[in-house]
Design a protein around this motif. Sequence first.
Motif, mmCIF file in Angstrom:
data_model
loop_
_atom_site.group_PDB
_atom_site.id
_atom_site.type_symbol
_atom_site.label_atom_id
_atom_site.label_comp_id
_atom_site.label_asym_id
_atom_site.label_seq_id
_atom_site.Cartn_x
_atom_site.Cartn_y
_atom_site.Cartn_z
ATOM 1 N N VAL A 58 43.235 23.922 73.724
ATOM 2 C CA VAL A 58 44.066 23.279 72.504
ATOM 3 C C VAL A 58 45.400 22.851 72.795
ATOM 4 O O VAL A 58 45.804 22.978 74.028
ATOM 5 C CB VAL A 58 44.160 24.275 71.414
ATOM 6 N N PHE A 110 35.980 22.254 72.360
ATOM 7 C CA PHE A 110 36.721 21.896 73.671
ATOM 8 C C PHE A 110 37.000 23.036 74.468
ATOM 9 O O PHE A 110 37.695 23.640 75.033
ATOM 10 C CB PHE A 110 38.214 21.854 73.092
ATOM 11 N N THR A 161 44.027 18.459 68.576
ATOM 12 C CA THR A 161 42.845 19.559 68.692
ATOM 13 C C THR A 161 42.730 20.247 67.280
ATOM 14 O O THR A 161 41.754 20.441 67.038
ATOM 15 C CB THR A 161 43.050 20.565 70.007
ATOM 16 N N ASP A 178 34.731 20.885 77.454
ATOM 17 C CA ASP A 178 35.730 20.336 77.640
ATOM 18 C C ASP A 178 35.542 20.106 79.229
ATOM 19 O O ASP A 178 34.483 20.679 79.832
ATOM 20 C CB ASP A 178 37.192 20.916 77.414
#
Lengths: 245, 315
Positions: free
Chosen positions: A156, A139, B95, A174
Motif C-alpha cells: 500500500v 496488491f 491504493t 503485485d
Amino acid sequence: MVCLKRVVDYNVRVRVKPDGSGLALDGVKMAINPFDEIALEEALRIRERDGAEEIVAVSIGSTDCQQQLRTGLAMGADRALLIETDSDLEPLAVARTLKALVDREQPDLVIMGKQAIDGDNNQTGQMLASLWDRPQATFTSELTIDGEVATATREVDAGLEVIEFDLPAVVTTDLRLNEPRYVKLPDIMKAKKKPLDVIAIDEITDDTAPMFAVTNVAPPAERAKGIIVDDTVALVAALNDKGLI
Amino acid sequence: MGRVLICAEHDGERLNLSTAKCVSCANSFANDGIDIAVLSENGGAIASEASAIDGVSKVLHIDSNDNGAPLAAIWAPQIAALATDYSHVFGPSTTFGKDLMPRVAALLGTGQLSDIMSTTDGRVFQRPIYAGNAIVTVDASACSIIVATVRTASYVAAEEGGNATIEHRATEAEIPSHTRYVELKGDTGGGRPDLQTAARVVSGGRALGSEDNFKLIYDLADRIDAAVGASRAAVDSGYVANDLQVGQTGKIIAPDLYIAIGISGAIQHLTGIKDAGTIVAINKDSEAPIFEVADFGLVADLFDAVPDLIARLGR
Ligand SMILES: Cc1cc2nc3c(=O)[nH]c(=O)nc-3n(C[C@H](O)[C@H](O)[C@H](O)COP(=O)(O)OP(=O)(O)OC[C@H]3O[C@@H](n4cnc5c(N)ncnc54)[C@H](O)[C@@H]3O)c2cc1C
C-alpha cells in the motif's frame, strides 16, 4: 482458480489510430497479463507448499485466448476454461462472469493480477470479492495459507499492510509476490493433452452489457522537447533560473 | 445533476491530501453539493479537517470500532449505504481508493471509472489506459450513480476555508468478520517530504547498484528538500522499500521537479512522472529513453555527477 487475461505484451509501445477510434493493435505481440502470470505462479507454489487439489486457469475473451491458456497449462495449471466472447467486457461484466464460474467451480481461492496492463483498471478482483461477499487481499506481495485462514502482505502507499482473512477469498497480485517460472519444452508438449474447455459466455451469464461508452481514444499530451546540458554547473544554473532549487 | 460523495482517505490521525484533490475534481463540474464520508475510529479531528476543505457542504462521519483500519470489505458496505443519495461517489486513485471503490461499485450494481483525469460536465471523463500511452474519453451518462477513482496527480488539492457541517451517522450496514487487520509496516521516510505530495522528488534506478549507494540519492534529496523515489528495478533489487516505487504500478506523481538518476525511462516508469513540471535525467547512456521526456538531460556517470551536484548544492 487463476484468471489469465490476454493482453498486448508489455514491451509493445501501442499507438493510437489517427481517427481516434481506438488503438492500432493489428499483429502486435500478445501475452498473459504479467500480473496474472504472477498469480498462476503463486497458485503453483501454494500447491507445492501447502497442497491444492486442482488449479483451474480461466480466461474470458476471444478464441485466441486459448494460446494464453495453453501457456498457463504448460506452466502447471491442471485444466483450463475459456469463456468465449468477442465483446470487450468491462470489469463488472468480467466479475459477474467470474462470480457465475465461482458458483460452479467452488474454488477455495481465486487469484488474479491486481490490474491488466491494457485497461489499467484495477477493479475485477475487488468486484468479484464484493459480488461473492468474500474477503479481498489486493496488491499482495506475500501470501501464506494455514488451513482455512490466509495472511497477506499488501503493498500500500504507506508501506506494507498485513491482513488475515478466511477462505474462500480473492487475492490480487503485485509484482513482488514471486518471479514466474519459465516454461520448458516438455511442459508445452504435456500441456497439449490437458483439458481446455471452451464455453460460450451466454451459457454462463447474460449480465455483461456495457455501462460506459468510449467516445474517443487520443494520444497523451506530449512534453516539450528538452535540452542536454554539458555539466552539473549548467544543470544547477538551469534549475536556479527556473526557481526550482 | 445530483450530489457528490467523496470517501475520505486518512491514516487514523490526519486526512490525506488526496481527499482535497477529489474535492477539486468534484468542483470542476456543476453539481448540487459535495459531501465527504469520513469512516474512522476516534476520528473527530479528521472529520474537522474534512469540514474545513473549501467547497464541501457536509461531512458524514461514521465513527466506530469497526473503522480503525481501512479494510475495503468493512468500509464498502458502509459507503454503499450512504451512496444511494448521490449521483457521484469518488475516491482517490491511491491504493486506498483502488482497493475500496470497485467493491463499493459492485455493491451498487454499477461499473467504476478508474483514474479520472478530467471532465467537463461530470458525465464524460478522460482517463489513461496502456500505461498512459492513450487517453480514452468515456461517457458514463447511462450510470445512475457514477463511481470513480480520481487520478490525484491530475488535480491540485482544494484549499482550506470551508466550514461544512459534520453529521454523525451510525453504521447501517452489516459488517463482515472474514477480514481482519493485522498491522502496517511503514517506513517513516526519515522525516523527508511525502513522495505523493512533495514539490521535488529525486529518484534512483538500478544503476545505483546497492542499498548503500542509494545514500547518494538521499543526500541529494536532502539538499533540496526533496522526497525520494525509485524505479521498479531499484525496489526489486532491494535498494529501497516498495512504497518508493514510481510508475504504472507504483505511485503516479506530479512534483514541480523530478530528478531521475540512473533510470532508463521504461514506459511503465514514465507514466508515473508525465505530470511533473520539470524533469531532469542523469544517465550515462545518451540513448536512454528517459532523455526523450527530460527537460534537462545530463549524460554522465552518476557516481561522478551526483557527488558533484551535492557539493554544488551545499547548504
Ligand atoms: C507489468 C509491469 C509493471 C511495471 N511497473 C513499473 C513501475 O511502476 N515503475 C517502474 O519504474 N518500472 C516498472 N516496470 C519495470 C520497467 O519495465 C523497467 O524494467 C524498470 O523501470 C527499469 O528500471 P531502471 O530504469 O532502474 O533500470 P534499467 O532499465 O536497468 O536502467 C538503468 C539505467 O541506468 C543507466 N546507468 C547504468 N549505470 C550508470 C551510471 N553509473 N551512471 C548513470 N547511469 C547509469 C543505464 O544507462 C540505464 O539507462 C514494470 C514492468 C512491468 C512488466
